[in-house]
Scaffold this motif. Sequence first.
Motif, PDB file in Angstrom:
ATOM      1  N   ASP A 160       0.814  -1.226   0.000  1.00 56.12           N
ATOM      2  CA  ASP A 160       0.000   0.000   0.000  1.00 56.12           C
ATOM      3  C   ASP A 160       0.845   1.273   0.000  1.00 56.12           C
ATOM      4  OD1 ASP A 160       1.036  -0.156   2.525  1.00 56.12           O
ATOM      5  OD2 ASP A 160      -0.878   0.041   3.595  1.00 56.12           O
ATOM      6  N   SER A 161       2.170   1.144  -0.136  1.00 55.23           N
ATOM      7  CA  SER A 161       3.022   2.329  -0.225  1.00 55.23           C
ATOM      8  C   SER A 161       2.769   3.026  -1.554  1.00 55.23           C
ATOM      9  CB  SER A 161       4.495   1.939  -0.106  1.00 55.23           C
ATOM     10  OG  SER A 161       4.887   1.166  -1.231  1.00 55.23           O
ATOM     11  N   PRO A 162       3.033   4.339  -1.641  1.00 57.06           N
ATOM     12  CA  PRO A 162       2.784   5.060  -2.899  1.00 57.06           C
ATOM     13  C   PRO A 162       3.493   4.436  -4.101  1.00 57.06           C
ATOM     14  CG  PRO A 162       3.178   6.611  -1.118  1.00 57.06           C
ATOM     15  CD  PRO A 162       3.453   5.249  -0.554  1.00 57.06           C
ATOM     16  N   TYR A 163       4.681   3.872  -3.892  1.00 59.59           N
ATOM     17  CA  TYR A 163       5.419   3.304  -5.020  1.00 59.59           C
ATOM     18  C   TYR A 163       4.644   2.143  -5.637  1.00 59.59           C
ATOM     19  CZ  TYR A 163       9.114   1.148  -7.808  1.00 59.59           C
ATOM     20  OH  TYR A 163       9.841   0.614  -8.844  1.00 59.59           O
ATOM     21  N   PHE A 164       4.237   1.199  -4.829  1.00 56.58           N
ATOM     22  CA  PHE A 164       3.541   0.025  -5.372  1.00 56.58           C
ATOM     23  C   PHE A 164       2.089   0.333  -5.718  1.00 56.58           C
ATOM     24  CE2 PHE A 164       7.034  -2.198  -3.099  1.00 56.58           C
ATOM     25  CZ  PHE A 164       7.544  -2.894  -4.186  1.00 56.58           C
ATOM     26  N   ALA A 165       1.467   1.237  -4.953  1.00 61.65           N
ATOM     27  CA  ALA A 165       0.078   1.592  -5.260  1.00 61.65           C
ATOM     28  C   ALA A 165      -0.028   2.289  -6.609  1.00 61.65           C
ATOM     29  CB  ALA A 165      -0.484   2.489  -4.159  1.00 61.65           C
ATOM     30  N   GLY A 166       1.053   2.927  -7.070  1.00 60.72           N
ATOM     31  CA  GLY A 166       1.008   3.651  -8.336  1.00 60.72           C
ATOM     32  C   GLY A 166       1.449   2.851  -9.543  1.00 60.72           C
ATOM     33  N   LEU A 167       1.769   1.584  -9.362  1.00 61.68           N
ATOM     34  CA  LEU A 167       2.207   0.777 -10.508  1.00 61.68           C
ATOM     35  C   LEU A 167       1.118   0.710 -11.573  1.00 61.68           C
ATOM     36  CD1 LEU A 167       3.956  -2.259  -8.751  1.00 61.68           C
ATOM     37  CD2 LEU A 167       5.046  -0.341  -9.920  1.00 61.68           C
ATOM     38  N   GLY A 168       1.514   0.914 -12.816  1.00 60.52           N
ATOM     39  CA  GLY A 168       0.575   0.804 -13.924  1.00 60.52           C
ATOM     40  C   GLY A 168      -0.247   2.038 -14.180  1.00 60.52           C
ATOM     41  N   SER A 169      -0.152   3.044 -13.280  1.00 60.38           N
ATOM     42  CA  SER A 169      -0.959   4.244 -13.492  1.00 60.38           C
ATOM     43  C   SER A 169      -0.116   5.509 -13.486  1.00 60.38           C
ATOM     44  CB  SER A 169      -2.058   4.343 -12.416  1.00 60.38           C
ATOM     45  OG  SER A 169      -1.460   4.372 -11.130  1.00 60.38           O
ATOM     46  N   SER A 170       0.749   5.638 -12.486  1.00 61.28           N
ATOM     47  CA  SER A 170       1.551   6.870 -12.388  1.00 61.28           C
ATOM     48  C   SER A 170       3.018   6.510 -12.235  1.00 61.28           C
ATOM     49  CB  SER A 170       1.075   7.700 -11.188  1.00 61.28           C
ATOM     50  OG  SER A 170       1.177   6.936  -9.997  1.00 61.28           O
ATOM     51  N   GLN A 171       3.509   5.737 -13.170  1.00 61.30           N
ATOM     52  CA  GLN A 171       4.895   5.307 -13.094  1.00 61.30           C
ATOM     53  C   GLN A 171       5.835   6.496 -13.252  1.00 61.30           C
ATOM     54  OE1 GLN A 171       5.137   2.473 -16.247  1.00 61.30           O
ATOM     55  NE2 GLN A 171       4.397   0.767 -15.029  1.00 61.30           N
ATOM     56  N   ASP A 172       6.932   6.460 -12.500  1.00 60.64           N
ATOM     57  CA  ASP A 172       7.968   7.479 -12.654  1.00 60.64           C
ATOM     58  C   ASP A 172       8.684   7.218 -13.970  1.00 60.64           C
ATOM     59  OD1 ASP A 172      10.332   9.035 -12.496  1.00 60.64           O
ATOM     60  OD2 ASP A 172      10.148   9.063 -10.309  1.00 60.64           O
ATOM     61  N   PRO A 173       8.692   8.193 -14.896  1.00 59.34           N
ATOM     62  CA  PRO A 173       9.304   7.954 -16.209  1.00 59.34           C
ATOM     63  C   PRO A 173      10.792   7.630 -16.129  1.00 59.34           C
ATOM     64  CG  PRO A 173       8.840  10.277 -15.873  1.00 59.34           C
ATOM     65  CD  PRO A 173       8.166   9.548 -14.765  1.00 59.34           C
ATOM     66  N   ARG A 174      11.430   7.968 -14.995  1.00 62.63           N
ATOM     67  CA  ARG A 174      12.858   7.676 -14.873  1.00 62.63           C
ATOM     68  C   ARG A 174      13.116   6.205 -14.544  1.00 62.63           C
ATOM     69  NH1 ARG A 174      14.136  12.030 -10.352  1.00 62.63           N
ATOM     70  NH2 ARG A 174      12.199  11.086  -9.627  1.00 62.63           N
ATOM     71  N   ILE A 175      12.104   5.496 -14.043  1.00 62.56           N
ATOM     72  CA  ILE A 175      12.281   4.090 -13.669  1.00 62.56           C
ATOM     73  C   ILE A 175      11.724   3.227 -14.794  1.00 62.56           C
ATOM     74  CG2 ILE A 175      11.807   2.326 -11.944  1.00 62.56           C
ATOM     75  CD1 ILE A 175      11.416   4.499  -9.902  1.00 62.56           C
ATOM     76  N   GLN A 176      12.602   2.621 -15.527  1.00 62.95           N
ATOM     77  CA  GLN A 176      12.198   1.818 -16.682  1.00 62.95           C
ATOM     78  C   GLN A 176      11.892   0.377 -16.256  1.00 62.95           C
ATOM     79  OE1 GLN A 176      15.319   2.185 -19.592  1.00 62.95           O
ATOM     80  NE2 GLN A 176      15.348   4.415 -19.483  1.00 62.95           N
ATOM     81  N   GLN A 177      11.098  -0.285 -17.070  1.00 65.04           N
ATOM     82  CA  GLN A 177      10.808  -1.719 -16.948  1.00 65.04           C
ATOM     83  C   GLN A 177      10.024  -2.064 -15.687  1.00 65.04           C
ATOM     84  OE1 GLN A 177      14.704  -3.502 -17.201  1.00 65.04           O
ATOM     85  NE2 GLN A 177      14.865  -3.178 -19.405  1.00 65.04           N
ATOM     86  N   GLN A 178       9.278  -1.103 -15.126  1.00 63.78           N
ATOM     87  CA  GLN A 178       8.435  -1.429 -13.980  1.00 63.78           C
ATOM     88  C   GLN A 178       7.365  -2.449 -14.381  1.00 63.78           C
ATOM     89  OE1 GLN A 178       7.097   2.496 -12.596  1.00 63.78           O
ATOM     90  NE2 GLN A 178       7.922   1.992 -10.583  1.00 63.78           N
ATOM     91  N   LYS A 179       7.024  -3.336 -13.437  1.00 66.01           N
ATOM     92  CA  LYS A 179       5.997  -4.341 -13.666  1.00 66.01           C
ATOM     93  C   LYS A 179       4.639  -3.805 -13.221  1.00 66.01           C
ATOM     94  CE  LYS A 179       9.099  -7.206 -15.146  1.00 66.01           C
ATOM     95  NZ  LYS A 179       9.200  -7.527 -16.585  1.00 66.01           N
ATOM     96  N   GLN A 180       3.616  -4.577 -13.484  1.00 71.46           N
ATOM     97  CA  GLN A 180       2.251  -4.105 -13.247  1.00 71.46           C
ATOM     98  C   GLN A 180       1.730  -4.423 -11.853  1.00 71.46           C
ATOM     99  OE1 GLN A 180       0.321  -2.262 -15.557  1.00 71.46           O
ATOM    100  NE2 GLN A 180       2.398  -2.087 -16.401  1.00 71.46           N
TER     101      GLN A 180
END
Length: 712
Positions: free
Chosen positions: A251-271
């Motif tokens: 439930d942290s902002p990093y994981f809660a934002g996966l697939g919707s508000s990804q940081d453009p600097r972090i490539q290859q994030q999963k869903q």
Amino acid sequence: MHAGRTGPVPIRFAFICVHTRPILFVLFAAVLMATPGKLVAQASDLDPAPLIDALARQGMDELLGHLMATEPPDDPVLTRQVEVAQHRLEFLRLNQEADRAAAAGEHASARALRDSALQAFEKMLAATRELINDFYDHDQRPIWQTDLAQTLLLDYLQGIQHAAALFEEFGVTTPKQRAALAEAAPEALALLVDADTRLFHLRGEVGRDPKRSEQLEANGLFQRLFEDYDQRRTPYFLAQAAYLVARLPDDSPYFAGLGSSQDPRIQQQKQTPTQERARLLDLAYKELGTFTGDLSDLSGARSASLSLRARVLLAQGRSDQALEALDELVKAREGGLAGLTAGLAKAVVLQEMGRPQQALDTLSRLRQDPKWLGDLRYALLVTDMTHRVMLTQARQLPPTSRDAAVAASYQPYLDLLAGPITGDKAQGLRDYIYRRWELTLEDSDESSSLPPVVRLAVSQVMRQQGQDLAERVEQALADEESQQDDGVDVDDLRRQADHKLTQAIELAHTLIGPSVEPAIRSEAMFNLAMAMYWTAPKDAGNRLALTEILTDLAEQMPGQPIAEDAITVAVSLLREVHQVLPTPAEIESAYRRSAEVLFSKFPVSPAADNERLYYGYAVFHSAGMYRQAVDMYSHIPFDHDDYFRGQRQVLYCLGELSRSAEPSTAARVRRELASVLKRVGREAKQVRGSLVNPERDRTARRAVATGRLVTA
């Protein structure tokens, strides 16, 4: 435990110490010395950033100031770098001053200095972020990004936030630490991924442009970019950041934002969090491989990387491989944080394998190691881990034995507090532990099974928090009356205060029975009474009930340290309502009882001395009990501010006794009156013209005048 202190971090200079001395030598030769022609031309092409960074990190503000005064930069990038360095120097300076103030016992000054240091730190972060954003295409951007990430991971999370990452992994965190991790770790990861990507592309660009490569070689940037950072610092801190982010909750902002508000600097994030966590752990494992194989490393990076890689294996579910790697470090008696984290991680693995006793044995060895006893943060970290192992085992026991095991899991904390820690450090550690207990136990259903000292600590913290909120309510109401509306929601504050105070009262009630040892029972009674007071400060019935508790405490346990404070508070609160006329019978009775306990159990206390004048007049003198009043006034010590006021009342009382005395005793009373007047006259001369306390001189003269009038 100092909030702003960064503490020793062995790897802080692991990747810069090799080149610092030659860089300083060459740059000082170029910038600070008058060197002829060609040498100046060659040296001036060198990048001055390493010098600025080294001066700032090592606190050499005088040299940095001299450098800027003699060679003011005309490059806007260099000007910004100097600004960052100056904020870092201010941060370091204020922290050092705070340390000195704390060591001298000036705690208010130390807190103010740490607040100022934190402001300087925030300015340094802001200036670095602006430097990166404003010069995003600059060749040094990966260096700035890596340095900022290092600052977040070491200076902020490890230093300012009290080793937040380690406490999240092995100990007990505060909400502030968890919030700091959730914010700083993803930012560091984004910076490092972007830096790593930029370094990859930059190497290709330089390879295709010989002139640019030659220029970077000439000014020293080639080595910094592609050896110091691309091969060492950036991947090292990238592995750390990836591991920290992988440990964040779903439930942290990093994981809660996966697939919707990804940081453009972090490539290859999963869903999904599960997929992304696996990717981050793989990334950390891969990056650490560069350092774990470097057998020639003497900086501590290899040992730290071995420990972290083993913990990555553990997070990936490869417990056997993790234990093997950790055993190697533990058996080698590796020092520093690498040895500590290896031991703690080994305890985690053993517990997960169903071998809790072996885990506790490992932790016991760490708890006895003098390397960690000297640093309260790490001593507390080991204690936290021991508590977690014991508590996990206790909760798996049948109900008949669970409560005793839960209580026993807190014993390591009590052992730590009873250890060789003295003075302000002991009090600071105690307060810190108590606040964390309150945070973790507020919503727990196990409070009845906790050791009495833990319940007492939590009750005290809750009462203080409730009291602080109640005082804010009173201040807000006063502001409303004076038409200084600051927008405070008084009703909400009152609800928060009542919630905390009610919890404190409920816990304290479990500790006031006769079976509880006096040291804890007396503290609990005092805490209960004070919590009751702040639920309704103006209510007479509430005041009667709480002062009865305080009076009982002082009467039944006068030898306890808190007893004198208790009776002092009781008498003070009752005198406040006793002065209101007509005095209700129950108030009169309660005040007399409390004062009598004060005079009988604590006759030489400041509270007793302060009360004798009022009690003598209100209870004895005004009721015509002149001989009892004389006795009470006569016990006021000579050095007390009330002394001559009391002597004045003695003279009044003796005058009344003389007028009403039988002929057979009147002469004796008159002689007593004359003797007292003579003595007061001598004493008044001793304080005549006092510069220290002019009021004492005036009250002395009034006493003499009163005696003469009475005699006449």
